[in-house]
Scaffold this active site. Structure first.
Site, PDB file in Angstrom:
ATOM      1  N   GLY A   1      -6.700  12.116  41.517  1.00  0.00           N
ATOM      2  CA  GLY A   1      -8.101  11.959  41.037  1.00  0.00           C
ATOM      3  C   GLY A   1      -8.216  11.729  39.461  1.00  0.00           C
ATOM      4  O   GLY A   1      -7.509  12.466  38.657  1.00  0.00           O
TER       5      GLY A   1
ATOM      6  N   GLY B   1      -9.154  18.727  49.681  1.00  0.00           N
ATOM      7  CA  GLY B   1      -9.372  18.495  51.167  1.00  0.00           C
ATOM      8  C   GLY B   1     -10.914  18.237  51.302  1.00  0.00           C
ATOM      9  O   GLY B   1     -11.550  17.861  50.374  1.00  0.00           O
TER      10      GLY B   1
ATOM     11  N   TYR C   1       1.243   6.603  50.789  1.00  0.00           N
ATOM     12  CA  TYR C   1       0.475   6.219  49.885  1.00  0.00           C
ATOM     13  C   TYR C   1      -0.070   7.185  48.867  1.00  0.00           C
ATOM     14  O   TYR C   1       0.234   6.913  47.438  1.00  0.00           O
ATOM     15  CB  TYR C   1      -0.735   5.459  50.316  1.00  0.00           C
ATOM     16  CG  TYR C   1      -1.742   4.728  49.128  1.00  0.00           C
ATOM     17  CD1 TYR C   1      -1.094   4.097  48.273  1.00  0.00           C
ATOM     18  CD2 TYR C   1      -2.872   5.134  49.017  1.00  0.00           C
ATOM     19  CE1 TYR C   1      -2.095   3.295  47.226  1.00  0.00           C
ATOM     20  CE2 TYR C   1      -3.881   4.856  48.005  1.00  0.00           C
ATOM     21  CZ  TYR C   1      -3.376   3.968  47.329  1.00  0.00           C
ATOM     22  OH  TYR C   1      -4.025   3.558  46.030  1.00  0.00           O
TER      23      TYR C   1
END
Ligand code: SF4
Length: 506
Positions: free
Chosen positions: A64, A144, A283
């Site tokens: 992030g 999540g 990934y």
């Protein structure tokens, strides 16, 4: 509720939208990848735990890049926090910031907005969130996505809760506020039993560090030890940066409460078969992390081996689409015996320079980030190995670059099955109709991309690569693979209410 712990950094209020520091590279290339979710990190029993948290978050930055935040607690100064847009290295490295975050307990979060405000983000959506309860304060950070967050929010608002953010994670704080339990961990248990979806949570009080994984364990969370302290992290790569030893993964459905007395393990949920996100292997996670006892790098390399066995092709050169396609390309080259080469070079220094590119620069598209190694490519039959195809826009541009550079043939080999369904568990995917594989067969995608051949690894091949020798157990899948199979382990109830249609039973 929730209130911000006093945000001392630079004297700014925690929820001040003027804080916005728009340093995020927004680039066409990034639009054609699934976006990582979030990363969480917590530390206890360490002098100035925030410094460890900042380093841990820096190692988790790939999860992030939009914003980051840290909340800490000091026995004399109480709770403090700082939340900022942009990279950890740009916001949480200066002494002037870090000395405002003292104390032996701290948690932090790096964010890509999978819920709440997107794009034009607001500082009030940046975690950790903080709540003041009768028994003291608590902060939480969540990785999540809560699939019943909208229903919970409606219910909570009707019962008087006042939300301060648009984040799904804030529901947890409000549910905790409504619990009648006497302790913070017990209130968290109550709250999380109402929550559906995927969550790995780190939380803290003045004396406790708490870690929880949802019953299916969709998102990762590990426990580490450094000196006399303990840390919780989304990935093991963040333990390495602070010299922490990996102790173990927090188990699916487990809550750990860490205090100066040690670690208490609890089981707040009804036991279920785990369904870890298989895309973390492909990934999302860093290749130097360990997932489920397996090296992510080695798993990706093995995906390339499986792909070479499943979809061989006569060619002269195997090239990765950097960086995430690299280990699979190495595995493909090894298994096929076809030479490996860096036919595409990534510009490592894409950053703030092109935050707001001009139209002319925007049209350069992928070329800003990737360039072809013409001398290597010319006249060759090239196999390009990429991690995934989402919209297909980048794949098309890369193919054009390779052909422009004089390649004789272009063959795509993809290290994941076709991504045909959106993720509702903390990964930003386009709407289903925008996913190339949702509307086209493999052959149609090949024609659409105008390449000589296109093959994806099979779901069974992917399962073998992650260590399941017999492949996928179709009656009880070992992983979440919903974005490939359309089989959602937790019904995305908010989305179903909005009209999302689940795959018809076969
Ligand atoms: S839907 Fe895909 S990306 Fe989302 S949790 Fe499941 S496997 Fe991972």
């Amino acid at each position: 509720m929730p209130s911000a712990a006093s945000d001392t950094t630079a004297g700014k209020a925690a929820f001040n939208d003027d804080d916005r520091d728009d340093c995020l590279p927004r680039h066409p290339f990034d639009d054609d990848k699934l976006k990582e979710e979030c990363g969480v990190f917590g530390a206890i029993g360490l002098t100035d735990a925030s410094n460890f948290v900042a380093l841990g978050l820096h190692a988790l930055q790939h999860r992030g890049q939009e914003a980051g935040g840290i909340v800490c607690h000091h026995p004399e100064h109480g709770f403090n926090s700082a939340r900022r847009f942009g990279y950890i290295r740009d916001n949480f490295t200066s002494q002037s910031v870090m000395e405002t975050l003292p104390g032996p307990v701290a948690i932090g979060h790096v964010r890509y907005s999978t819920a709440g405000s997107k794009g034009a983000a607001q500082i009030r959506d940046v975690q950790p969130f903080f709540g003041e309860f009768s028994m003291g304060g608590a902060a939480i950070a969540h990785n999540g996505n809560i699939t019943n967050a909208e229903a919970l929010r409606r219910e909570l608002i009707e019962r008087g809760s006042i939300f301060q953010s648009s984040s799904d994670s804030e529901c947890i704080i409000h549910l905790m506020a409504r619990s009648l339990q006497r302790g913070i961990p017990e209130r968290m248990e109550d709250a999380l039993r109402r929550v559906e979806g995927a969550f790995s949570v780190v939380a803290m009080t003045g004396t406790q560090l708490i870690g929880v994984r949802d019953p299916l364990g969709v998102r990762p969370l590990v426990l580490g030890k450094v000196a006399d302290g303990w840390v919780l992290s989304s990935e093991t790569c963040a333990l390495d940066i602070i010299g922490a030893e990996l102790i173990r993964e927090i188990e699916p459905g487990e809550m750990v409460v860490i205090t100066e007395k040690g670690i208490e393990s609890r089981r707040p949920f009804r036991p279920q078969s785990p369904r870890f996100c298989i895309f973390e292997h492909v990934y999302f996670s860093r290749p130097d992390s360990i997932l489920g006892g397996r090296s992510v790098y080695e798993t990706r390399r093995q995906i390339g081996v499986e792909l070479a066995r499943e979809a061989p092709v006569d060619a002269d050169l195997v090239c990765p689409v950097p960086d995430s396609g690299t280990p699979a390309a190495i595995g493909f080259a090894h298994e096929s015996g076809i030479p490996y080469g860096m036919g595409i070079i990534r510009n490592q220094y894409m950053g703030r320079t092109f935050i707001e590119p001009t139209e002319q620069i925007r049209n350069m598209g992928v070329r800003l980030k990737l360039n072809v190694n013409r001398a290597l490519i010319q006249g060759k039959r090239v196999i390009l190995v990429d991690d995934s195809v989402v919209r297909g826009t980048t794949s098309r541009k890369i193919k054009e670059m390779i052909l422009d550079a004089g390649a004789a043939e272009v063959h795509f080999r993809i290290a994941s099955p076709p991504t045909a369904w959106p993720c509702f568990y903390g990964v930003d995917t386009p709407q289903r109709e925008k996913l190339l594989a949702a509307t086209m067969s493999e052959d149609e995608m090949r024609d659409h991309l105008a390449v000589d051949s296109l093959k994806f690894i099979s779901l069974d091949g992917l399962y073998r690569a992650v260590g399941e020798a017999e492949g996928r157990n179709n009656s009880c899948p070992q992983y979440c693979d919903a974005c490939f199979s359309g089989e959602y382990p937790v019904a995305p109830s908010d989305m179903i209410e909005k009209g999302f249609e689940l795959k018809a039973a076969e």
